[in-house]
Structures are given as C-alpha cells and as structure tokens.
Design a protein around this motif. Structure first.
Motif, PDB file in Angstrom:
ATOM      1  N   ASP A   1       0.910  -1.221  -0.111  1.00 34.17           N
ATOM      2  CA  ASP A   1       0.000   0.069   0.083  1.00 34.17           C
ATOM      3  C   ASP A   1       0.674   1.186  -0.015  1.00 34.17           C
ATOM      4  N   ILE A   2       0.478   2.341  -0.717  1.00 30.40           N
ATOM      5  CA  ILE A   2       1.206   3.514  -0.688  1.00 30.40           C
ATOM      6  C   ILE A   2       1.067   4.382   0.646  1.00 30.40           C
TER       7      ILE A   2
ATOM      8  N   THR B   1      -3.080   1.475  -4.566  1.00 28.92           N
ATOM      9  CA  THR B   1      -3.254   2.826  -4.168  1.00 28.92           C
ATOM     10  C   THR B   1      -4.388   3.195  -4.659  1.00 28.92           C
ATOM     11  N   ASN B   2      -4.946   4.392  -4.198  1.00 23.62           N
ATOM     12  CA  ASN B   2      -6.355   5.068  -4.396  1.00 23.62           C
ATOM     13  C   ASN B   2      -6.114   5.971  -5.684  1.00 23.62           C
ATOM     14  N   LEU B   3      -4.979   6.351  -6.032  1.00 19.60           N
ATOM     15  CA  LEU B   3      -5.046   7.333  -7.004  1.00 19.60           C
ATOM     16  C   LEU B   3      -3.881   6.805  -8.194  1.00 19.60           C
ATOM     17  N   MET B   4      -4.149   6.854  -9.408  1.00 20.59           N
ATOM     18  CA  MET B   4      -3.220   6.270 -10.231  1.00 20.59           C
ATOM     19  C   MET B   4      -1.918   7.242 -10.541  1.00 20.59           C
TER      20      MET B   4
ATOM     21  N   TYR C   1      -0.050   8.227  -8.131  1.00 22.10           N
ATOM     22  CA  TYR C   1       1.005   7.436  -7.495  1.00 22.10           C
ATOM     23  C   TYR C   1       1.773   6.324  -8.212  1.00 22.10           C
ATOM     24  N   ALA C   2       1.062   5.887  -9.136  1.00 24.50           N
ATOM     25  CA  ALA C   2       1.710   4.688  -9.748  1.00 24.50           C
ATOM     26  C   ALA C   2       2.892   4.870 -10.410  1.00 24.50           C
ATOM     27  N   ILE C   3       3.241   6.220 -10.790  1.00 25.50           N
ATOM     28  CA  ILE C   3       4.459   6.440 -11.451  1.00 25.50           C
ATOM     29  C   ILE C   3       5.720   6.308 -10.665  1.00 25.50           C
ATOM     30  N   ASN C   4       5.447   6.272  -9.208  1.00 26.01           N
ATOM     31  CA  ASN C   4       6.598   6.251  -8.457  1.00 26.01           C
ATOM     32  C   ASN C   4       7.319   4.705  -8.413  1.00 26.01           C
ATOM     33  N   GLY C   5       6.553   3.771  -9.062  1.00 21.41           N
ATOM     34  CA  GLY C   5       6.875   2.591  -9.409  1.00 21.41           C
ATOM     35  C   GLY C   5       8.053   2.270 -10.106  1.00 21.41           C
ATOM     36  N   TYR C   6       8.348   3.285 -11.098  1.00 20.22           N
ATOM     37  CA  TYR C   6       9.455   2.955 -11.852  1.00 20.22           C
ATOM     38  C   TYR C   6      10.568   3.087 -11.395  1.00 20.22           C
ATOM     39  N   GLU C   7      10.705   4.029 -10.249  1.00 22.44           N
ATOM     40  CA  GLU C   7      12.086   4.043  -9.571  1.00 22.44           C
ATOM     41  C   GLU C   7      12.583   3.000  -8.665  1.00 22.44           C
ATOM     42  N   VAL C   8      11.647   2.207  -8.295  1.00 21.26           N
ATOM     43  CA  VAL C   8      12.024   1.135  -7.533  1.00 21.26           C
ATOM     44  C   VAL C   8      11.807  -0.451  -8.243  1.00 21.26           C
ATOM     45  N   HIS C   9      11.467  -0.248  -9.421  1.00 25.93           N
ATOM     46  CA  HIS C   9      11.219  -1.082 -10.393  1.00 25.93           C
ATOM     47  C   HIS C   9      10.208  -2.289  -9.866  1.00 25.93           C
TER      48      HIS C   9
ATOM     49  N   PHE D   1       6.737  -4.266 -10.381  1.00 27.26           N
ATOM     50  CA  PHE D   1       6.326  -4.941 -11.293  1.00 27.26           C
ATOM     51  C   PHE D   1       4.848  -4.479 -11.906  1.00 27.26           C
ATOM     52  N   ASP D   2       4.158  -3.719 -10.943  1.00 27.73           N
ATOM     53  CA  ASP D   2       2.647  -3.489 -11.472  1.00 27.73           C
ATOM     54  C   ASP D   2       2.254  -2.636 -10.257  1.00 27.73           C
ATOM     55  N   TYR D   3       0.890  -2.208 -10.565  1.00 28.46           N
ATOM     56  CA  TYR D   3       0.162  -1.490  -9.417  1.00 28.46           C
ATOM     57  C   TYR D   3      -1.424  -1.956  -9.640  1.00 28.46           C
ATOM     58  N   ILE D   4      -2.037  -1.698  -8.570  1.00 29.48           N
ATOM     59  CA  ILE D   4      -3.610  -1.954  -8.690  1.00 29.48           C
ATOM     60  C   ILE D   4      -4.234  -0.735  -7.986  1.00 29.48           C
ATOM     61  N   ILE D   5      -5.431  -0.285  -8.524  1.00 28.04           N
ATOM     62  CA  ILE D   5      -6.110   0.815  -8.009  1.00 28.04           C
ATOM     63  C   ILE D   5      -7.161   0.352  -6.970  1.00 28.04           C
ATOM     64  N   LYS D   6      -7.395   1.043  -6.017  1.00 29.27           N
ATOM     65  CA  LYS D   6      -8.354   0.652  -5.107  1.00 29.27           C
ATOM     66  C   LYS D   6      -9.644   1.303  -5.455  1.00 29.27           C
ATOM     67  N   PRO D   7     -10.841   0.777  -5.248  1.00 23.33           N
ATOM     68  CA  PRO D   7     -11.117  -0.539  -4.485  1.00 23.33           C
ATOM     69  C   PRO D   7     -10.670  -1.857  -5.536  1.00 23.33           C
ATOM     70  N   VAL D   8      -9.806  -2.657  -4.973  1.00 20.57           N
ATOM     71  CA  VAL D   8      -9.447  -3.680  -5.780  1.00 20.57           C
ATOM     72  C   VAL D   8     -10.487  -4.730  -5.954  1.00 20.57           C
ATOM     73  N   ARG D   9     -10.487  -5.153  -7.389  1.00 18.13           N
ATOM     74  CA  ARG D   9     -11.512  -6.121  -7.816  1.00 18.13           C
ATOM     75  C   ARG D   9     -10.764  -7.303  -8.197  1.00 18.13           C
TER      76      ARG D   9
END
Length: 238
Positions: free
Chosen positions: A57-58, A85-88, A90-98, A100-108
């Motif tokens: 969780d972010i 994460t709640n907001l898309m 924030y997903a861009i932060n994933g690139y700097e830590v490699h 794998f992916d992200y999921i937007i809440k609420p998770v389905r």
C-alpha cells in the motif's frame, strides 16, 4: 510454493487481498503462504528473503509505501512489488523501485487475477536456497548458487559472486555452518570454495570462477577428495 507478503494498514483491504491471494492460488493449483504487516517499518525490520511477491500500500503509517519500497530494494533486488493505491498518479513512483505493477483501489478480483497471472508469466518461482547478508547498515538477499567462494579479509568475510564482492562482519566458521557442506569446502583455512565453480588445478593452486586460489598442504588431501567426489557425479546446483 508462492510466498506472498501484504503490507496494508486498512484491516478490510488487508483481509480482502489475503482472500484474493488464497482464491487465486486455489484456482491455479498453487501452494501459497501469506504474511501480513500493517506498517512499513515493522515489515522492513522483520524482513526475510523468502517472498516472491509483496503487495505494498502506498499510504502507510510511519513511512509511506514508496519509501518502504526504496528500502526494500536495498534488501532485495529480486522480489516482485505490486503497489496498491487509491490514485493512479502515485503509480508512476513504481518505476524508480522497479515495481512489477500496480492496482487501483477498490481492488476487484478480475484486476487482481490479471496481474497475478502476468506476474507468474514473468517471474521465476523456484526453491533455490538463499541467505541474507547484512553490511554497511543494509541487508541483501543472495542466492547460494551465486556464491563462487568465501574468504576471510581481516575481521570481515567476503562473499565473491560473478559480478561483485560483498563484505560482511563475521567468521568463516559461521558461513561454513550456513552453506551446504557437500558443495562448499575449504581449500585453506581462510577460503571456502563452491565446488560448482572449480575449473582447474595447478600445483598448490585451484582456479575458481577465473581466480587462482591457494590450496594449503593441510587441506589439500580433503579438498581434492571432495572435488573428485563432486565431479564424479552429475553437476547439480546447491
């Protein structure tokens, strides 16, 4: 076995993600083990190199998910990270830590399952043994099969791999207890050799992963016997 860790401070989301992991693994005939944390610092302080995938969780207390991921990458370069994460944005932060992916809440479940399938297609889930090395106030997971040899250097132990040398405080005796005895044998009092990487002998020297190492007279007989037994069998990884 798929080892998953979920770091999520919301009890409802935490339980849901755990149920999704279990459900997915049942649907795909996968054995799985799930561990859970509600705080990033607690997770990092207790970290062990056993997970294939971490759902992170972010928005976390004490330290946010991105900072947790940065610290996690210092400990483990290989584990998969999927941000939740709640907001898309924030997903861009994933690139700097490699990540794998992200999921937007609420998770389905449909989205969760799709990312799990994608992860399994790209990930290498194996039972290769690993150890966790602590150095310079950091920790690193390293596969035992990556270690070419271990040697004493002053008050430190140097783990030599094909691409780097990791120096940690400790003794060769402790390393010898952790590493498999069938594959790791002393060629002298200060060097422990992975027999998988022995390439040649010349007088009182053995070449290990391109490096010539001294074989002491007291260890020579036992070391040569261990190498002979090892090469007489089909080569196997640890």
């Amino acid at each position: 076995m798929l080892n998953v860790c979920i770091v999520e401070d919301d009890p409802v989301n935490l339980k849901q993600l755990e149920e999704f992991v279990i459900c997915f693994c049942k649907e795909n005939s996968l054995a799985c083990h799930v561990e859970k944390y509600e705080d990033g610092l607690v997770f990092l302080n207790a970290y062990r190199p056993v997970y294939n995938l971490v759902f992170l969780d972010i928005q976390l207390p004490s330290i946010d998910g991105v900072a947790t991921a940065r610290r996690l990458r210092e400990l483990d370069r290989q584990v998969g990270i999927i941000f939740v994460t709640n907001l898309m944005k924030y997903a861009i932060n994933g690139y700097e830590v490699h990540a794998f992916d992200y999921i937007i809440k609420p998770v389905r479940y449909f989205d969760f399952s799709a990312r799990m399938k994608k992860f399994l297609e790209h990930a290498s889930i194996s039972n290769e043994p690993e150890i966790l090395l602590s150095f310079a106030e950091k920790k690193r997971r390293i596969g035992i099969n990556e270690i070419c040899y271990v040697e004493v250097a002053g008050h430190k132990i140097c783990y030599h791999t094909a691409g780097e040398v990791i120096s940690v405080r400790g003794s060769l005796t402790v390393a010898e207890k952790v590493l498999p005895k069938k594959h790791f044998v002393r060629c002298n009092s200060g060097i422990l050799v992975n027999l998988n990487y022995v390439e040649a002998f010349e007088k009182d020297l053995v070449r290990v992963a391109g490096q010539w190492l001294p074989v002491s007279r007291p260890k020579r007989k036992d070391f040569l016997a261990a190498v002979t037994r090892f090469i007489a069998k089909p080569l196997k990884k640890v």
